[in-house]
Design a protein around this motif. Structure first.
Motif, PDB file in Angstrom:
ATOM      1  N   THR A 227     -15.312  41.934  17.464  1.00  0.00           N
ATOM      2  CA  THR A 227     -16.402  42.823  17.882  1.00  0.00           C
ATOM      3  C   THR A 227     -17.755  42.198  17.559  1.00  0.00           C
ATOM      4  OG1 THR A 227     -15.039  44.800  17.531  1.00  0.00           O
ATOM      5  CG2 THR A 227     -17.424  45.119  17.568  1.00  0.00           C
ATOM      6  N   ALA A 228     -17.859  41.637  16.364  1.00  0.00           N
ATOM      7  CA  ALA A 228     -19.115  40.989  15.956  1.00  0.00           C
ATOM      8  C   ALA A 228     -19.447  39.826  16.896  1.00  0.00           C
ATOM      9  CB  ALA A 228     -19.006  40.497  14.517  1.00  0.00           C
ATOM     10  N   PHE A 229     -18.429  39.042  17.221  1.00  0.00           N
ATOM     11  CA  PHE A 229     -18.630  37.874  18.094  1.00  0.00           C
ATOM     12  C   PHE A 229     -19.112  38.308  19.478  1.00  0.00           C
ATOM     13  CE2 PHE A 229     -17.331  34.742  21.235  1.00  0.00           C
ATOM     14  CZ  PHE A 229     -17.761  33.548  20.651  1.00  0.00           C
ATOM     15  N   VAL A 230     -18.503  39.355  20.014  1.00  0.00           N
ATOM     16  CA  VAL A 230     -18.848  39.830  21.365  1.00  0.00           C
ATOM     17  C   VAL A 230     -20.206  40.543  21.365  1.00  0.00           C
ATOM     18  CG1 VAL A 230     -18.182  41.426  23.213  1.00  0.00           C
ATOM     19  CG2 VAL A 230     -16.438  40.024  22.084  1.00  0.00           C
ATOM     20  N   ALA A 231     -20.459  41.335  20.344  1.00  0.00           N
ATOM     21  CA  ALA A 231     -21.677  42.151  20.319  1.00  0.00           C
ATOM     22  C   ALA A 231     -22.940  41.340  20.059  1.00  0.00           C
ATOM     23  CB  ALA A 231     -21.545  43.255  19.260  1.00  0.00           C
ATOM     24  N   ALA A 232     -22.848  40.320  19.202  1.00  0.00           N
ATOM     25  CA  ALA A 232     -24.046  39.600  18.753  1.00  0.00           C
ATOM     26  C   ALA A 232     -24.895  39.013  19.884  1.00  0.00           C
ATOM     27  CB  ALA A 232     -23.660  38.517  17.749  1.00  0.00           C
ATOM     28  N   PRO A 233     -24.316  38.274  20.849  1.00  0.00           N
ATOM     29  CA  PRO A 233     -25.160  37.686  21.906  1.00  0.00           C
ATOM     30  C   PRO A 233     -25.869  38.741  22.750  1.00  0.00           C
ATOM     31  CG  PRO A 233     -22.971  36.675  21.881  1.00  0.00           C
ATOM     32  CD  PRO A 233     -22.902  37.886  21.002  1.00  0.00           C
ATOM     33  N   ILE A 234     -25.306  39.953  22.814  1.00  0.00           N
ATOM     34  CA  ILE A 234     -25.906  41.037  23.607  1.00  0.00           C
ATOM     35  C   ILE A 234     -26.951  41.784  22.779  1.00  0.00           C
ATOM     36  CG2 ILE A 234     -25.438  43.181  24.872  1.00  0.00           C
ATOM     37  CD1 ILE A 234     -22.512  42.074  25.178  1.00  0.00           C
ATOM     38  N   THR A 235     -26.579  42.153  21.543  1.00  0.00           N
ATOM     39  CA  THR A 235     -27.487  42.962  20.723  1.00  0.00           C
ATOM     40  C   THR A 235     -28.738  42.195  20.319  1.00  0.00           C
ATOM     41  OG1 THR A 235     -26.268  42.352  18.708  1.00  0.00           O
ATOM     42  CG2 THR A 235     -25.642  44.410  19.798  1.00  0.00           C
TER      43      THR A 235
ATOM     44  N   ASN B 109     -24.805  32.707  18.529  1.00  0.00           N
ATOM     45  CA  ASN B 109     -24.958  34.092  18.073  1.00  0.00           C
ATOM     46  C   ASN B 109     -23.635  34.688  17.622  1.00  0.00           C
ATOM     47  OD1 ASN B 109     -27.757  35.627  18.631  1.00  0.00           O
ATOM     48  ND2 ASN B 109     -27.546  33.920  20.046  1.00  0.00           N
ATOM     49  N   GLY B 110     -22.622  34.553  18.493  1.00  0.00           N
ATOM     50  CA  GLY B 110     -21.322  35.142  18.192  1.00  0.00           C
ATOM     51  C   GLY B 110     -20.665  34.541  16.965  1.00  0.00           C
ATOM     52  N   SER B 111     -20.771  33.209  16.829  1.00  0.00           N
ATOM     53  CA  SER B 111     -20.086  32.523  15.718  1.00  0.00           C
ATOM     54  C   SER B 111     -20.658  32.911  14.362  1.00  0.00           C
ATOM     55  CB  SER B 111     -20.169  31.004  15.904  1.00  0.00           C
ATOM     56  OG  SER B 111     -19.504  30.621  17.080  1.00  0.00           O
ATOM     57  N   PHE B 112     -21.980  32.956  14.256  1.00  0.00           N
ATOM     58  CA  PHE B 112     -22.573  33.292  12.953  1.00  0.00           C
ATOM     59  C   PHE B 112     -22.355  34.765  12.601  1.00  0.00           C
ATOM     60  CE2 PHE B 112     -24.810  29.239  13.310  1.00  0.00           C
ATOM     61  CZ  PHE B 112     -24.770  28.805  11.989  1.00  0.00           C
ATOM     62  N   ALA B 113     -22.385  35.637  13.610  1.00  0.00           N
ATOM     63  CA  ALA B 113     -22.092  37.054  13.358  1.00  0.00           C
ATOM     64  C   ALA B 113     -20.646  37.214  12.900  1.00  0.00           C
ATOM     65  CB  ALA B 113     -22.337  37.869  14.619  1.00  0.00           C
ATOM     66  N   ALA B 114     -19.735  36.491  13.572  1.00  0.00           N
ATOM     67  CA  ALA B 114     -18.318  36.541  13.202  1.00  0.00           C
ATOM     68  C   ALA B 114     -18.105  35.958  11.808  1.00  0.00           C
ATOM     69  CB  ALA B 114     -17.488  35.774  14.227  1.00  0.00           C
TER      70      ALA B 114
ATOM     71  N   ASN C 202     -25.242  41.278  10.341  1.00  0.00           N
ATOM     72  CA  ASN C 202     -26.622  41.250  10.825  1.00  0.00           C
ATOM     73  C   ASN C 202     -27.366  40.002  10.359  1.00  0.00           C
ATOM     74  OD1 ASN C 202     -26.483  43.601  12.315  1.00  0.00           O
ATOM     75  ND2 ASN C 202     -27.224  44.915  10.672  1.00  0.00           N
ATOM     76  N   LEU C 203     -27.114  39.589   9.113  1.00  0.00           N
ATOM     77  CA  LEU C 203     -27.739  38.354   8.625  1.00  0.00           C
ATOM     78  C   LEU C 203     -27.238  37.148   9.421  1.00  0.00           C
ATOM     79  CD1 LEU C 203     -27.726  38.840   4.728  1.00  0.00           C
ATOM     80  CD2 LEU C 203     -29.704  38.818   6.236  1.00  0.00           C
ATOM     81  N   GLY C 204     -25.927  37.116   9.700  1.00  0.00           N
ATOM     82  CA  GLY C 204     -25.348  36.032  10.496  1.00  0.00           C
ATOM     83  C   GLY C 204     -25.934  36.005  11.898  1.00  0.00           C
ATOM     84  N   THR C 205     -26.116  37.189  12.486  1.00  0.00           N
ATOM     85  CA  THR C 205     -26.693  37.291  13.825  1.00  0.00           C
ATOM     86  C   THR C 205     -28.105  36.726  13.847  1.00  0.00           C
ATOM     87  OG1 THR C 205     -25.411  39.305  14.229  1.00  0.00           O
ATOM     88  CG2 THR C 205     -27.241  38.892  15.702  1.00  0.00           C
TER      89      THR C 205
END
Length: 388
Positions: free
Chosen positions: A302-310, A282-287, A366-369
């Motif tokens: 921020t994207a890396f940290v937020a993605a697995p939670i959001t 999750n984090g890698s693709f969002a990042a 968001n697409l990466g996530t």
């Protein structure tokens, strides 16, 4: 350009003169001027809503926009589509050395000159987009955004002769033409509903002689729809939100969490590996999406940290957090807003402008996530099944 672009309708003691135009054509603007001066109508209807009228008559209002508010109100994708359409129209107009929407500008000016009422006859573009958006599933939305953004970067040139042939489409239709072939149901909110809305507004215009300046794509539909009474409340209602996405949105994270908890109970080491896998995918693709949009290093983090939670909360999106972080770190200046409509002409400008870059960060993160959710979710299920 002659009478072939003019349609005259006599109905209930009123005369309606419909001028079919190309939205970026010198000839169209000249014909609008000639017809209004010759006919001296009581009202002139133009294919604009209040928002686009303000943009044309007062110049760009981008500098008044609060980008942080746009993200908080979840309007980043819609704003990106607006920018894309503006870029598409302006690029053609720039190539032909004329101002985009010159026939509408001429209609406004000529209405004032002859003392006619000016009627803004088109439906609010945000309502049109919302009704298009409501007809799409997730992949349809991703597809639409991709095709719209791709149109910004098209280097294809067009002659004025070819442009005259584009009278079959207005600007929005021209951009989304191929997409409506893949998704035929989009033709209803994009063209049919707007024909009905325009027809009713033209029919309600004050006076006995009405001139309407329209993209020629709408003339055939309006000729038929003007004979009927249209329900404007129905045409401007926002689509009801389906409960299915909500059910899936809450069920999926609950299922994933349940699988992770079970795996931890069955095998703590497997559960740990499963959790790390979820976070990394999750984090890698969002990042990655954020990095492609050239986000600041802290924004990427921020994207890396937020993605697995959001991804485990359907009301949150990693792109919002990444976009807000970027907006605080690289807050757009007045100049960025003033040059926005020109910067989006090119790939380099789109990424360079701080406003459009923030929008790209929101959308691409968001697409990466989403990609990370599918791959990470598959891995979670695989580990769960192995430890049943």
């Amino acid at each position: 350009m002659g009478e072939e672009n003019i349609t005259r309708i006599h109905l209930d003691g009123k005369e309606y003169i419909l001028i079919g135009t190309a939205h970026v054509s010198k000839n169209s603007a000249e014909q609008v001027k000639e017809v209004i001066e010759a006919e001296r109508p009581d009202s002139v209807c133009i294919e604009l809503d209040e928002q686009r009228y303000q943009a044309i008559s007062e110049g760009s209002k981008w500098k008044e926009m609060d980008i942080i508010q746009v993200i908080k109100e979840k309007k980043a994708s819609l704003l990106l589509m607006n920018l894309a359409i503006s870029s598409f129209q302006n690029r053609m107009a720039n190539q032909l050395n004329i101002r985009a929407g010159s026939e509408m500008i001429q209609g406004i000016a000529s209405a004032k000159e002859v003392g006619a009422n000016l009627v803004l006859a088109d439906r609010n573009i945000q309502i049109t987009f919302s009704r298009i958006w409501g007809n799409l599933g997730f992949w349809g939305k991703a597809n639409l955004l991709t095709s719209v953004i791709a149109s910004i970067f098209s280097k294809e040139s067009i002659t004025e002769e070819e442009l005259e042939k584009m009278k079959e489409q207005d600007t929005i239709n021209a951009m989304l033409n191929e997409f409506t072939e893949s998704f035929p149901r989009l033709k209803t909110p994009l063209i049919n509903e707007r024909d009905q809305y325009l027809a009713q507004k033209i029919k309600e215009a004050p006076g006995e002689k009405i001139v309407a300046v329209l993209g020629a794509a709408h003339v055939p539909g309006i000729k038929e729809e003007i004979k009927k009474e249209q329900d404007l409340d129905r045409l401007t209602a926002l689509p009801p939100k389906s409960v299915v996405p909500k059910i899936i949105g809450w069920s999926l994270p609950i299922l994933i969490l349940a699988m992770i908890v079970y795996t931890f109970i069955a095998s703590p080491s497997a559960g740990f590996d499963q959790t790390i896998s979820w976070i990394l995918w999750n984090g890698s693709f969002a990042a990655l999406g954020t990095a492609i949009a050239l986000g600041h290093p802290l924004t990427i983090l921020t994207a890396f940290v937020a993605a697995p939670i959001t991804t485990l909360h359907p009301l949150l999106a990693a792109g919002w957090f990444a976009g807000l972080t970027q907006a605080y770190i690289r807050r757009p200046s007045v100049k960025d807003f003033e040059t926005l409509s020109k910067d989006v002409f090119t790939v380099k400008g789109f990424w360079r402008n701080k406003v459009s870059r923030i929008l790209l960060i929101v959308v691409l993160c968001n697409l990466g996530t989403t990609v990370g959710l599918f791959i990470g979710g598959t891995d979670v299920i695989k580990t769960f099944l192995e430890n049943l």
